[in-house]
Design a protein around this motif. Structure first.
Motif, short mmCIF file in Angstrom:
data_model
loop_
_atom_site.label_atom_id
_atom_site.label_comp_id
_atom_site.label_asym_id
_atom_site.label_seq_id
_atom_site.Cartn_x
_atom_site.Cartn_y
_atom_site.Cartn_z
N UNK A 256 0.81 -1.22 0.00
CA UNK A 256 0.00 0.00 0.00
C UNK A 256 0.84 1.27 0.00
N UNK A 257 1.83 1.44 0.89
CA UNK A 257 2.58 2.70 0.88
C UNK A 257 3.22 3.00 -0.47
N UNK A 258 3.81 1.99 -1.13
CA UNK A 258 4.43 2.22 -2.43
C UNK A 258 3.42 2.60 -3.48
N UNK A 259 2.26 1.95 -3.48
CA UNK A 259 1.22 2.28 -4.45
C UNK A 259 0.71 3.71 -4.26
N UNK A 260 0.51 4.10 -3.01
CA UNK A 260 0.04 5.46 -2.73
C UNK A 260 1.08 6.47 -3.22
N UNK A 261 2.35 6.17 -3.00
CA UNK A 261 3.41 7.08 -3.47
C UNK A 261 3.36 7.22 -4.99
N UNK A 262 3.21 6.10 -5.69
CA UNK A 262 3.13 6.14 -7.16
C UNK A 262 1.91 6.94 -7.63
N UNK A 263 0.77 6.65 -7.01
CA UNK A 263 -0.46 7.35 -7.41
C UNK A 263 -0.35 8.84 -7.15
N UNK A 264 0.19 9.21 -6.01
CA UNK A 264 0.34 10.63 -5.70
C UNK A 264 1.25 11.31 -6.70
N UNK B 61 -7.91 8.16 -2.79
CA UNK B 61 -7.80 6.70 -2.82
C UNK B 61 -8.67 6.10 -1.74
N UNK B 62 -9.30 4.98 -2.08
CA UNK B 62 -10.02 4.16 -1.11
C UNK B 62 -9.15 2.94 -0.85
#
Length: 903
Positions: free
Chosen positions: A88-96, A103-104
């Motif tokens: 999750x943390x890596x995905x949120x960083x990429x999306x941001x 994000x949900x």
């Protein structure tokens, strides 16, 4: 608090599902299926490292799948994350980084480090996160079902926000079976970012939401929650189911107050203070929502039951008594009119039973007879089917008469008892907009909810009496003396004040206390302390043991009352030392207190206290006092800061309140003195951060006033009290400033609720054209509710400075006001300013603006903005002089935008 980018959460143009899957039963599969099935019209894309196409359902065409966030052709506005916690943390960083704004996070099981890493990755780009460990969200009108729920909500006007995902699914099933629709359904999960405060701020201004329903298990960020709740509750009904009514309160407490102030009572106080309504069950949640939507304008506290069956009327009357609802008394003229049209054996009272053989015309005649009578302001119509006249025929005749006129508050609740025989009648009433209920008990409960809600709303805008100049919050107390007492105790390593210190602390805040002397633990010292020649109180006296280990003195025989002379005092002291030594041999005896014995035979024994709630901070307790205070359990909790209406409401919520008025030969208690003591405790909590617990028990009260006979205070050097820890920001006394302006002594200060009459006088003296320049239209009157909005500001999100002076009449007068409403992100503050018409151009507006700008800078607000009529040249010139940027004028525009960077 922030609503930044929540539009991307609830109205996204595109959605990506990270971890979308075809694997049966997986979260990614359910979310992907729900988004396709609900009919979401925006761009939809799936991210899965292994699959190349996904199917919405059997036989449906597949959609392409990308392997990674980096492969997405464009940044999705909303991402739904269904992958393992570690990802999750890596995905949120990429999306941001790609530009996703919300994000949900459905993923469960994030540890503390992963959760913090997720937030750290989102924060720099202001990506908002719902969750983690949540069910998701639904916006039915958009066909947006970003959840793994088993069904999608119907479209409607209710918003439901819940901490429990399981409860969301139960709610969806329950509501769909009853045809109830929603504007939004939101599962907060662990609410790491988006929480109840954010949701209340968003939904308060959402045009698709007419009422907000909350299921709360816990509250974090109490001040944020209270600010958002109070703002939302002014706009639309907010109804709360709070879990945990049976939770035990604090177990280890040195005072009665600490033991009595259980967490659930504090939540009750917070909900009431915010103008919301608390209910116990999901059934009541919808019952309240539908009732308040139809009954919000009704102002009746009493009910008239109109029925064709005596048994049904008795059921309604019993329910009313259980709910604390009074039945209205029919007037003599109304009784006479009813006598003329009803059979002789009608009930002649309330419930109004017109007898079961009633034809349609008797119902209509009854309504005619009740027309205009005060008792009929709120009418509960209860009908049992008979074979004489079909229920549907009665409904068709009554519906036009009972339905409320456009723009008028409803006055009729209906209960059609039965099943198929009354189904058509219920439909007729429902189509006429008349609220219908299954049973008399349910209808009365709904009415009681409306009454409770209206009282909470009235308390939200009730105006305190005007305070004379110099008597505002924080003025009059001897703050230096109070702080000296606390500092001395803490410096000595003590966390409890002895009784004389505790009483001195109360006296510093003008709470009357009995004369109390301290002496050594010997009988002779006690006798000397009582001697009036040596400054003692004289006889009769009360003798109490003084020990840091003994908080409740009477439990160990450490209190003797009504001692009439020196010999009796000497004997009482000797006996007390023996008793205490036997019962508490380990206790350190520091001495005795000898205090004046107050003989108030008609006094009521009360308790006033304060303690610290772990969520909502300082709270105040009031109730019936005495040694059996825990057994009596008659108390109410309030959140500071208090004013006179709030103190009065706190008292009214107890049973002992009924004993405070006059009865038989007992005069009423001095209400002003009692309210004053409560307000003083509120101010004490604001001023003394180290105050951890306070117990005044008993506080005697009668027609002469109040007096504290005993007091206990516990301190905490960590400072859990103080204004900084209040759930509701108190009056910011530190912003009050005295200035000289053109030879006039002015006070620049925040506006306060007590200013309502003074503010109305100020507005009445303004030139109508000046008002038009400020609010873009002229007005001839202003309602109390709007005046309350102007004077009862939430200092956490609005600043309103008034410039005042004392006139020749000795009264304070308002000369001008500058106001700024701050957005929930503390980014922009929209301001307005207006001064007395005869003072325009004299520099008062600039003085107020500088005060406003300085304060907003201190708060960290980034910009000051306003919309100004292009013809308001004086305001535009002032803006230029203060350094504002002015939007270029357009030929067609009637207004101009102005702004100033503050940081």
């Amino acid at each position: 608090m922030s609503i930044r980018n929540l539009d991307s959460l609830f109205d996204p143009a595109s959605v990506a599902v990270i971890g979308a899957s075809d694997r049966p039963g997986s979260v990614g599969s359910l979310v992907w299926r729900n988004l396709r099935a609900a009919g979401y019209a925006g761009e939809l894309v799936a991210v899965n490292r292994r699959a190349q196409t996904l199917h919405a359902s059997r036989g449906a065409s597949g959609l392409p799948v990308v392997a990674r966030v980096a492969d997405l052709p464009t940044a999705p506005e909303l991402a739904v994350v269904c992958t393992p916690p570690a990802t999750v943390p890596g995905l949120i960083a990429e999306l941001a980084e790609r530009g996703t704004r919300a994000a949900v996070v459905l993923s469960a099981g994030l540890d503390a480090a992963q959760r913090q890493a997720m937030l750290d990755a989102a924060r720099p780009k202001l990506l908002r996160i719902l969750g983690p460990n949540c069910l998701g969200l639904q916006v039915p009108r958009l066909g947006l079902d970003a959840s793994f729920a088993h069904t999608c909500a119907l479209p409607g006007g209710l918003a439901f926000v819940s901490q429990s995902g399981a409860l969301v699914t139960a709610m969806l099933d329950w509501a769909r079976g009853r045809g109830i629709g929603f504007s939004q359904v939101v599962s907060l999960g662990e609410h790491a970012d988006v929480d109840f405060g954010d949701m209340l701020d968003w939904l308060a201004s959402d045009p698709h939401t007419r009422a907000i329903l909350l299921y709360i298990e816990s509250v974090s960020s109490a001040r944020k929650f209270m600010s958002a709740a109070r703002a939302a509750a002014r706009n639309k009904p907010v109804i709360v189911v709070k879990a945990g009514r049976s939770a035990q309160g604090q177990k280890a407490a040195a005072s009665h107050t600490g033991a009595l102030a259980g967490a659930d009572q504090v939540v009750d106080a917070a909900i009431r203070r915010a103008g919301m309504l608390r209910v116990d069950t999901l059934d009541e949640l919808f019952l309240a929502a539908e009732t308040l939507a139809r009954w919000r304008g009704n102002t009746a506290d009493e009910l008239l039951v109109f029925t064709n069956g005596g048994g049904a009327g008795v059921m309604a009357a019993d329910a009313a008594e259980h709910e604390g609802i009074a039945l209205a008394e029919l007037s003599a003229p109304a009784r006479a009119r009813l006598d003329a049209v009803l059979p002789a054996n009608w009930s002649h009272g309330n419930p109004l039973d017109i007898i079961g053989d009633a034809p349609v015309q008797r119902y209509l005649d009854t309504l005619d007879a009740l027309d205009g009578d005060a008792a009929a302001r709120a009418l509960l119509f209860v009908h049992a089917p008979t074979a004489i006249v079909p229920s549907a025929e009665i409904a068709r005749a009554l519906a036009p008469r009972m339905a409320s006129a456009p723009g008028q508050p409803a006055r009729v609740l209906a209960c059609w008892l039965g099943g198929p025989a009354v189904a058509e009648a219920q439909q007729v009433f429902a189509e006429a907009g008349i609220a219908c209920y299954a049973t008399p008990e349910e209808a009365v409960r709904a009415f009681a909810m409306g009454v409770a809600y209206r009282r909470n709303q009235a308390q939200l805008i009730e105006t305190p009496p005007a305070a004379p100049p110099g008597t505002g919050p924080g003025e009059g107390a001897d703050l230096a003396a109070a702080r000296a007492i606390v500092r001395a105790a803490l410096a000595a390593g003590r966390t409890r004040l002895d009784e004389p210190e505790a009483k001195a602390l109360l006296a510093a805040y003008r709470i009357p206390v009995v004369l109390t002397r301290t002496c050594a633990p010997t009988p002779e010292a006690a006798v000397a302390a009582a001697d009036p020649a040596q400054g003692g109180p004289g006889y009769p006296v009360a003798l109490k043991i003084l020990s840091p280990q003994i908080s409740h003195k009477s439990d160990v025989g450490g209190v003797v009352l009504d001692i009439g002379d020196a010999d009796a005092l000497r004997a009482a002291a000797e006996a007390m030392l023996r008793r205490v030594a036997e019962r508490r041999p380990e206790a350190q005896i520091n001495g005795f207190t000898v205090q004046q014995l107050v003989r108030w035979p008609q006094a009521r024994e009360l308790i006033v206290g304060a303690s610290i709630d772990p969520v909502f901070g300082p709270v105040i307790l009031f109730g019936q006092g005495g040694t059996a205070v825990e057994l009596v359990a008659d108390r109410a909790i309030g959140l500071p800061p208090l004013n006179v209406p709030l103190a009065r409401a706190l008292v009214a919520r107890t049973r002992v309140a009924r004993l405070l008025g006059a009865w038989r030969d007992t005069p009423a208690v001095d209400e002003a003195a009692l309210n004053g003591a409560l307000i003083a405790v509120s101010q004490l909590l604001a001023d003394i951060p180290e105050l951890a617990e306070l117990d005044i028990n008993p506080l005697l009260a009668d027609a002469r006033g109040v007096v504290a006979l005993d007091a206990r205070v516990r301190l905490d050097a960590a400072g859990p009290a103080g204004a900084a820890h209040f759930a509701i920001l108190p009056y910011p006394q530190q912003w009050v400033e005295r200035v000289q302006w053109q030879g006039r002594a002015l006070t620049l200060r925040p506006i306060r609720p007590e200013d309502e009459a003074q503010h109305l006088a100020f507005l009445a003296e303004l030139d109508p054209e000046d008002v038009r320049m400020r609010v873009f239209y002229s007005r001839r009157s202003i309602e109390h509710s709007e005046l309350a909005r102007l004077t009862q500001v939430d200092h956490a999100r609005e600043i309103a400075f008034v410039a005042t002076e004392i006139g020749a009449d000795g009264e304070e007068h308002t000369l001008g006001v500058a106001r700024a409403v701050i957005d929930p992100d503390n980014h922009d503050a929209e301001f307005g300013i207006i001064v007395r018409s005869q003072l325009k151009g004299a520099g008062l507006g600039e003085l107020l603006m500088h005060k406003l700008m300085r304060t907003l800078k201190e708060r960290g607000t980034r910009r000051l903005v306003a919309t100004v009529l292009r013809e308001n040249q004086r305001m535009l010139d002032l803006a230029r002089a203060l350094g504002f940027t002015l939007e270029p004028a357009s030929a067609a525009g009637e207004t101009r935008e102005i702004w100033l960077a503050l940081q």
